[in-house]
Design a protein around this motif. Structure first.
Motif, PDB file in Angstrom:
ATOM      1  N   ASN A 669      36.432 105.455   9.785  1.00  0.00           N
ATOM      2  CA  ASN A 669      37.686 104.703   9.833  1.00  0.00           C
ATOM      3  C   ASN A 669      38.897 105.632   9.950  1.00  0.00           C
ATOM      4  O   ASN A 669      39.929 105.272  10.550  1.00  0.00           O
ATOM      5  N   LEU A 670      38.782 106.817   9.358  1.00  0.00           N
ATOM      6  CA  LEU A 670      39.894 107.763   9.401  1.00  0.00           C
ATOM      7  C   LEU A 670      39.928 108.567  10.688  1.00  0.00           C
ATOM      8  O   LEU A 670      40.913 109.267  10.958  1.00  0.00           O
ATOM      9  N   ASP A 671      38.862 108.534  11.487  1.00  0.00           N
ATOM     10  CA  ASP A 671      38.715 109.446  12.603  1.00  0.00           C
ATOM     11  C   ASP A 671      39.888 109.367  13.573  1.00  0.00           C
ATOM     12  O   ASP A 671      40.481 110.384  13.943  1.00  0.00           O
ATOM     13  N   ARG A 672      40.290 108.134  13.983  1.00  0.00           N
ATOM     14  CA  ARG A 672      41.369 108.003  14.967  1.00  0.00           C
ATOM     15  C   ARG A 672      42.704 108.494  14.396  1.00  0.00           C
ATOM     16  O   ARG A 672      43.460 109.191  15.069  1.00  0.00           O
ATOM     17  N   MET A 673      42.951 108.154  13.144  1.00  0.00           N
ATOM     18  CA  MET A 673      44.190 108.591  12.523  1.00  0.00           C
ATOM     19  C   MET A 673      44.231 110.119  12.413  1.00  0.00           C
ATOM     20  O   MET A 673      45.264 110.737  12.652  1.00  0.00           O
ATOM     21  N   LEU A 674      43.079 110.720  12.062  1.00  0.00           N
ATOM     22  CA  LEU A 674      43.028 112.169  11.907  1.00  0.00           C
ATOM     23  C   LEU A 674      43.267 112.864  13.234  1.00  0.00           C
ATOM     24  O   LEU A 674      43.933 113.904  13.297  1.00  0.00           O
ATOM     25  N   ARG A 675      42.730 112.327  14.324  1.00  0.00           N
ATOM     26  CA  ARG A 675      42.903 112.956  15.638  1.00  0.00           C
ATOM     27  C   ARG A 675      44.371 112.937  16.051  1.00  0.00           C
ATOM     28  O   ARG A 675      44.856 113.870  16.688  1.00  0.00           O
ATOM     29  N   ARG A 676      45.068 111.844  15.737  1.00  0.00           N
ATOM     30  CA  ARG A 676      46.494 111.797  16.047  1.00  0.00           C
ATOM     31  C   ARG A 676      47.262 112.785  15.165  1.00  0.00           C
ATOM     32  O   ARG A 676      48.253 113.379  15.576  1.00  0.00           O
ATOM     33  N   LEU A 677      46.754 112.965  13.917  1.00  0.00           N
ATOM     34  CA  LEU A 677      47.464 113.797  12.963  1.00  0.00           C
ATOM     35  C   LEU A 677      47.401 115.284  13.314  1.00  0.00           C
ATOM     36  O   LEU A 677      48.393 116.011  13.186  1.00  0.00           O
ATOM     37  N   ILE A 678      46.245 115.750  13.793  1.00  0.00           N
ATOM     38  CA  ILE A 678      46.059 117.199  13.969  1.00  0.00           C
ATOM     39  C   ILE A 678      46.419 117.692  15.362  1.00  0.00           C
ATOM     40  O   ILE A 678      46.567 118.892  15.588  1.00  0.00           O
ATOM     41  N   GLY A 679      46.539 116.801  16.331  1.00  0.00           N
ATOM     42  CA  GLY A 679      46.935 117.230  17.664  1.00  0.00           C
ATOM     43  C   GLY A 679      45.751 117.485  18.570  1.00  0.00           C
ATOM     44  O   GLY A 679      44.585 117.525  18.142  1.00  0.00           O
ATOM     45  N   GLN A 704      43.001 110.023   0.746  1.00  0.00           N
ATOM     46  CA  GLN A 704      44.053 111.008   0.506  1.00  0.00           C
ATOM     47  C   GLN A 704      43.487 112.414   0.448  1.00  0.00           C
ATOM     48  O   GLN A 704      44.076 113.362   0.976  1.00  0.00           O
ATOM     49  N   VAL A 705      42.314 112.582  -0.189  1.00  0.00           N
ATOM     50  CA  VAL A 705      41.663 113.887  -0.271  1.00  0.00           C
ATOM     51  C   VAL A 705      41.339 114.409   1.119  1.00  0.00           C
ATOM     52  O   VAL A 705      41.653 115.557   1.478  1.00  0.00           O
ATOM     53  N   VAL A 706      40.702 113.570   1.935  1.00  0.00           N
ATOM     54  CA  VAL A 706      40.310 114.003   3.277  1.00  0.00           C
ATOM     55  C   VAL A 706      41.544 114.324   4.109  1.00  0.00           C
ATOM     56  O   VAL A 706      41.585 115.331   4.838  1.00  0.00           O
ATOM     57  N   MET A 707      42.575 113.465   4.009  1.00  0.00           N
ATOM     58  CA  MET A 707      43.794 113.710   4.769  1.00  0.00           C
ATOM     59  C   MET A 707      44.428 115.049   4.392  1.00  0.00           C
ATOM     60  O   MET A 707      44.833 115.832   5.258  1.00  0.00           O
ATOM     61  N   ASN A 708      44.508 115.319   3.101  1.00  0.00           N
ATOM     62  CA  ASN A 708      45.111 116.579   2.670  1.00  0.00           C
ATOM     63  C   ASN A 708      44.321 117.778   3.168  1.00  0.00           C
ATOM     64  O   ASN A 708      44.889 118.797   3.576  1.00  0.00           O
ATOM     65  N   LEU A 709      42.980 117.723   3.106  1.00  0.00           N
ATOM     66  CA  LEU A 709      42.164 118.837   3.581  1.00  0.00           C
ATOM     67  C   LEU A 709      42.306 119.034   5.078  1.00  0.00           C
ATOM     68  O   LEU A 709      42.322 120.176   5.572  1.00  0.00           O
ATOM     69  N   VAL A 710      42.378 117.932   5.813  1.00  0.00           N
ATOM     70  CA  VAL A 710      42.533 118.029   7.261  1.00  0.00           C
ATOM     71  C   VAL A 710      43.885 118.638   7.612  1.00  0.00           C
ATOM     72  O   VAL A 710      44.003 119.498   8.498  1.00  0.00           O
ATOM     73  N   VAL A 711      44.954 118.198   6.945  1.00  0.00           N
ATOM     74  CA  VAL A 711      46.277 118.772   7.193  1.00  0.00           C
ATOM     75  C   VAL A 711      46.274 120.261   6.858  1.00  0.00           C
ATOM     76  O   VAL A 711      46.847 121.094   7.580  1.00  0.00           O
ATOM     77  N   ASN A 712      45.625 120.628   5.775  1.00  0.00           N
ATOM     78  CA  ASN A 712      45.541 122.041   5.388  1.00  0.00           C
ATOM     79  C   ASN A 712      44.797 122.841   6.446  1.00  0.00           C
ATOM     80  O   ASN A 712      45.182 123.969   6.778  1.00  0.00           O
ATOM     81  N   ALA A 713      43.709 122.271   6.998  1.00  0.00           N
ATOM     82  CA  ALA A 713      42.941 122.956   8.044  1.00  0.00           C
ATOM     83  C   ALA A 713      43.766 123.082   9.321  1.00  0.00           C
ATOM     84  O   ALA A 713      43.724 124.106  10.010  1.00  0.00           O
ATOM     85  N   ARG A 714      44.525 122.026   9.659  1.00  0.00           N
ATOM     86  CA  ARG A 714      45.364 122.088  10.866  1.00  0.00           C
ATOM     87  C   ARG A 714      46.393 123.214  10.752  1.00  0.00           C
ATOM     88  O   ARG A 714      46.611 123.972  11.703  1.00  0.00           O
ATOM     89  N   ASP A 715      47.002 123.349   9.587  1.00  0.00           N
ATOM     90  CA  ASP A 715      48.014 124.376   9.418  1.00  0.00           C
ATOM     91  C   ASP A 715      47.402 125.777   9.485  1.00  0.00           C
ATOM     92  O   ASP A 715      48.105 126.755   9.781  1.00  0.00           O
ATOM     93  N   ALA A 716      46.075 125.905   9.181  1.00  0.00           N
ATOM     94  CA  ALA A 716      45.411 127.208   9.244  1.00  0.00           C
ATOM     95  C   ALA A 716      45.005 127.563  10.666  1.00  0.00           C
ATOM     96  O   ALA A 716      44.524 128.681  10.905  1.00  0.00           O
ATOM     97  N   MET A 717      45.169 126.607  11.633  1.00  0.00           N
ATOM     98  CA  MET A 717      44.799 126.858  13.035  1.00  0.00           C
ATOM     99  C   MET A 717      45.997 126.574  13.937  1.00  0.00           C
ATOM    100  O   MET A 717      45.988 125.629  14.729  1.00  0.00           O
ATOM    101  N   PRO A 718      47.052 127.390  13.838  1.00  0.00           N
ATOM    102  CA  PRO A 718      48.247 127.114  14.662  1.00  0.00           C
ATOM    103  C   PRO A 718      47.979 127.238  16.146  1.00  0.00           C
ATOM    104  O   PRO A 718      48.708 126.653  16.963  1.00  0.00           O
ATOM    105  N   ASN A 719      46.981 128.004  16.535  1.00  0.00           N
ATOM    106  CA  ASN A 719      46.674 128.187  17.960  1.00  0.00           C
ATOM    107  C   ASN A 719      45.456 127.392  18.395  1.00  0.00           C
ATOM    108  O   ASN A 719      44.862 127.674  19.433  1.00  0.00           O
ATOM    109  N   GLY A 720      45.087 126.400  17.588  1.00  0.00           N
ATOM    110  CA  GLY A 720      43.941 125.574  17.930  1.00  0.00           C
ATOM    111  C   GLY A 720      42.649 126.122  17.327  1.00  0.00           C
ATOM    112  O   GLY A 720      42.586 127.230  16.797  1.00  0.00           O
TER     113      GLY A 720
END
Length: 965
Positions: A669-679, A704-720
């Protein structure tokens, strides 16, 4: 014992064989032609010298008796070689100037006199005491030999022809040779010593061959009228060859005991026979010739008298020596008996069948007997705990002959147990009967003491093992250290490992701690009176560092000089980790209390702000500028509400509404939202396990836990990069639980979030869950993302684990306990802006005036009849004054004078069918347990919007059959 192998490589043997071969060549080629007989006679002299040399060399491989024996043999053969040399010279003179009459015969005759003396040697007495007896025996042999020579070979010269004299000489020498061979045969048969029998055999056999060779040669010469230079000359050479071989093969390794009585008796008998030899000769001459001449009478009488004097002198010396020996034996016996009787150790002698033959009083005392006589009347078998022990020990004794320092339990006469130290030897008497000599010591007290020491040692080692400590002794002067205790359990090294490499201990200390360690040790050594207390990190055998506490004390010798440092080392890694966790927990608790205290009032304010913002925005035709300003105010209030939720989350103060959920469904259920979130520059991969078990958790919080971890992972990969979300059923076993103290073994569902980003170092990993800690630049993060994740997971009863390396990405793994309940269907919240209306009666209890007024306005606008009470006293008045029904109680949880739970109980007592809806921004466990809401308790979190309030009220009113708790 004598050597049994012939030394075929000996130079003397090869020399003797060459001499024989040369003689054979001379006899075969020259025969009786000159100089054949002369060369043959000379080679016989050479063989005699070789035999004498081999006997002389044998003395170097002999003990005292054999050494004297071989010396006499060497002397005899040297004399024979000298006589043969003179004879050869006489033969040479005869070939030049023929003349009658024998010359040099006396040296031939006396050459074997030392061999007769060898028969009188006795091994029973050595040294100066036996030397005079040997001299007297040798004088007797000389007297008898001289008498025989004068009687048979000298006196008759003037009355016998040349042929008769040659025949007389041959007969006399033959008699001497066979008499000498017979003497060696007699000694060979009568002696018990193997080495002496070997001696008599090695010398007697060549002499017997010599006697036979001499007899055959003389017989052949007389029968065939052969002269010297014939094959009969080998009759003298071959015995000497045999003598060389046997003497070279002699080697005595040890001295065998010899019966003094038997050896002395044979010597005396032999000496006595010499005194009878001359009278027997006189009697024989009288019988054969019919009389004895006056010169012969004088010669025999004088010789006999001299021999008798020598014999009795020898007998007197022997008696004197035996008297001295007997006196010494008596003295020795007395000393031995005194030592035997007065010895504190038990001394005994038993037969093989167990009968006591002798013992001392100490032995009787040790085994509890009243006297020595009582012991001798018993049997040693009765002293053994088990008779089979006696058989086993006897078999072992037969195999080893001697058993030393053998400890065994035995039985005293009264049946009590005793420990003894045994030293026993199996021996034989003169008749060959076996007996056992032994000494015993009572070591019962020592064994009991050893048992106590061993018991104390075992208790000490058990206590040491239970303490989990390493003990050590370090000598500063030699830098030698000894370790024990739990060394291998803590570090993985054995004491031998550290002892094998000097200085290895210092190499195991962390480089950053080595300086402080050396400084503290040097300080203690310099003071000479302080104790060592220091903590440092040590590298174990697997390469990991642990924290230890080292406590040592200086130890000094008797002179007060510093000898060593004795101490113990404790592994405090877990303790320091727990202290760190406690500190972190206290820090979180402090922040949580602060957050909880602020959240109540802050959420009330935010509720009013957000409520009026929504109400203002719903007014018809408001100016655009007003609408925009209201939207900005609402956004700010929402960000403030989000910050408050984070504070409550990491401090585990928020209210969870758990249900059985399927994490696969939640991730999908979170998959589509996460893809929009991370770019688009980050590749997302979702790997869900089939037949995934259900977990009990608050779905919104897990999202909320999954969202926070995904955002943290996105910030650790600025170049993809690549982001992977994974679920799996896992079993955490006892070993995993030992390594992670907060985890209980069991079945779990795992959610893993992995990235290929920059990763984190060890120091960062230690602080990632701390609130307000962030590695991002200023303005990009609050430092509450991962701490919120940690708080939600822990409040949900789960466990989070992280692995990361710089440049190799990061993996977060969350473990939630698996449940057997079927997962409920996840329903997305209805975010419709329409407020649902109703007509029921609602009792509103809220202490905050602004929140109370806002809530009353919203509910009234929705058509409800609202009864308002600001506190507990007002609630009581409502219960007394209102006569109608109350359909719903909407109450704050935390109020100054009364709690929401108390209000619910009071209202439920007045209106049993009333439904209850709690609302609060901070609960303090008043309606929850450890932050988890019961499934039949309804709750609305502040701050809320008018739409959310209206929707939740309608939801609770529409649930039939549910009573307030």
């Amino acid at each position: 014992m004598a050597g049994k192998k012939l030394p075929v490589g000996s130079g003397l043997i090869w020399g003797a064989l060459g001499t024989v071969a040369l003689q054979v060549f001379v006899l075969a080629v020259l025969r009786q032609k000159f100089p054949g007989p002369l060369l043959s006679q000379g080679l016989e002299a050479v063989m005699a010298v070789l035999a004498a040399t081999s006997c002389l060399l044998a003395t170097q491989r002999s003990q005292p008796f054999a050494k004297s024996f071989w010396r006499l043999a060497a002397f005899a053969f040297f004399l024979w070689g000298l006589a043969q040399t003179l004879g050869t010279y006489h033969l040479y003179l005869e070939t030049i100037h023929p003349q009658a009459g024998p010359r040099g015969i006396i040296l031939y005759f006396f050459s074997f006199t030392p061999l007769f003396a060898a028969l009188f040697l006795s091994p029973s007495v050595t040294g100066q005491d036996s030397r005079w007896e040997f001299y007297l025996d040798f004088v007797q042999v000389l007297i008898v030999s001289a008498t025989f020579y004068l009687l048979f070979l000298h006196v008759p010269w003037w009355r016998l022809s040349e042929a008769e004299w040659v025949s007389r000489r041959a007969a006399t020498v033959n008699f001497r040779n066979f008499l000498l061979s017979g003497g060696f045969l007699l000694r060979y048969l009568t002696t018990r010593s193997k080495s002496r029998r070997e001696l008599y055999f090695r010398l007697g056999l060549p002499l017997l061959l010599y006697a036979l060779g001499f007899w055959v040669a003389k017989r052949g010469i007389s029968l065939w009228s052969n002269n010297l230079g014939s094959w009969f000359d080998l009759g003298w050479t071959l015995p000497f060859l045999l003598m060389v071989v046997l003497a070279e093969g002699w080697k005595q390794e040890r001295v065998e005991p010899e019966s003094e009585k038997s050896s002395g008796f044979i010597s005396i008998i032999t000496a006595f026979l010499l005194t009878l030899a001359l009278p027997v000769v006189a009697l024989g001459l009288d019988l054969i010739r019919g009389g004895v001449s006056h010169p012969e009478v004088v010669l025999i009488s004088s010789a006999a008298a001299s021999v008798v004097v020598c014999f009795f002198s020898r007998l007197m010396l022997t008696q004197y020596r035996q008297f001295k020996t007997f006196a010494l034996l008596q003295s020795s016996e007395q000393r031995y008996r005194s030592l035997f009787d007065r010895n504190l150790a038990g001394v005994f002698r038993t037969a093989v069948d167990g009968r006591y033959l002798d013992c001392n009083e100490a032995y009787a005392r040790i085994f509890g007997y009243a006297s020595r006589e009582e012991v001798l009347a018993s049997n040693v078998v009765g002293d053994y705990l088990d008779p089979s022990d006696r058989k086993e020990r006897l078999a072992r004794l037969r195999a080893q002959t001697t058993i030393t320092n053998s400890e065994a339990p035995m039985r005293r006469r009264d049946g009590s147990l005793i420990w003894v130290l045994n030293n026993v030897t199996l021996q034989k008497d003169e008749r060959g009967n076996e007996y056992i000599d032994g000494i015993v010591l009572d070591v019962t007290e020592r064994k009991l003491a050893e048992g106590k020491i061993l018991d104390w040692k075992n208790r000490y080692e058990a206590a040491l093992q239970a303490s989990g400590q390493i003990i050590y002794e370090w000598r500063p002067q030699s830098n030698q250290a000894t370790f024990g205790g739990n060394l291998e359990a803590i570090l993985g090294y054995t004491p031998e490992d550290l002892a094998a490499v000097p200085g290895l201990w210092r190499e195991l200390i962390h480089p950053e701690d080595l300086e402080s360690y050396a400084k503290e040790v040097n300080r203690v050594l310099a003071l000479g009176r302080d104790t060592l207390h220091i903590e440092y990190r040590l590298r174990n055998k697997s390469g990991q560092y642990i924290t230890v506490r080292d406590a040592g004390r200086l130890a000094r010798d008797e002179q007060g000089k510093l000898e060593q440092i004795v101490g113990y080392i404790t592994d405090v890694t877990e303790q320091r980790s727990l202290e760190s966790q406690l500190l972190q927990s206290q820090k979180m608790e402090a922040v949580g209390r602060l957050a909880g205290g602020l959240a109540h009032d802050f959420n009330n304010l935010l509720t009013v702000i957000k409520g009026y913002c929504q109400m203002a925005s719903e007014q018809p035709f408001p100016p655009e500028s007003v609408r925009a300003n209201v939207a900005h105010i609402d956004d700010a209030a929402e960000r403030a509400a989000s910050l408050t939720r984070h504070l409550l989350a990491f401090s585990r103060k928020q209210v969870l509404q758990p249900k059985a959920i399927d994490l696969n469904e939640l991730i999908v259920n979170l998959d589509r939202m996460l893809r929009r979130l991370i770019g688009e520059d980050v590749q997302v991969e979702t790997v869900t396990a089939p037949k995934l078990g259900a977990v009990r958790a608050d779905p919104g919080q897990i999202e909320q836990v999954v969202m926070n971890l995904v955002v943290n992972a996105r910030d650790a990969m600025p170049n993809g990069g690549r982001l992977t979300l994974e679920t799996a059923n896992v079993e955490l076993d006892e070993e995993y639980a030992r390594e992670h103290k907060e985890v209980q073994p069991g079945r779990y569902v795992m959610v893993a979030v992995s990235d290929t980003g920059s990763g984190m170092d060890g120091q960062t990993l230690q602080r990632i869950f701390e609130p307000f800690f962030t590695t991002k630049e200023m303005g990009r993060g609050t430092g509450l993302g991962l701490s919120t994740v940690y708080g939600i997971v822990k409040q949900s009863g789960g466990h989070i684990w992280v692995y990361s390396e710089p440049g190799h990405g990061t993996t977060f793994k969350i473990y939630l306990a698996r449940v057997e309940d079927a997962a409920e269907k996840l329903v997305r919240a209805d975010h419709s802006a329409t407020m649902i209306r109703g007509a029921e009666t609602i009792l509103l209890v809220e202490d905050d005036e602004q929140v109370r007024n806002l809530t009353h306005s919203i509910l009234a606008s929705c058509g409800y009849t609202v009864l308002v009470a600001p506190d507990g006293a007002a609630v009581t008045k409502v219960c007394q004054s209102h006569s109608g029904d109350v359909d719903l109680l909407l109450t704050d949880v935390v109020m100054p004078s009364v709690s929401g739970r108390q209000v619910a109980s009071q209202i439920s007592a007045r209106w049993p069918r009333v439904k209850v809806l709690f609302m609060s921004g901070y609960t303090e466990n008043s309606i929850v347990y450890h932050g988890v809401l019961d499934s039949d308790t309804h709750f609305l979190a502040k701050p809320f919007t008018p739409v959310a309030l209206a929707g939740k009220v309608r939801e609770v009113l529409d649930r039939n059959g549910l009573e307030a708790k």
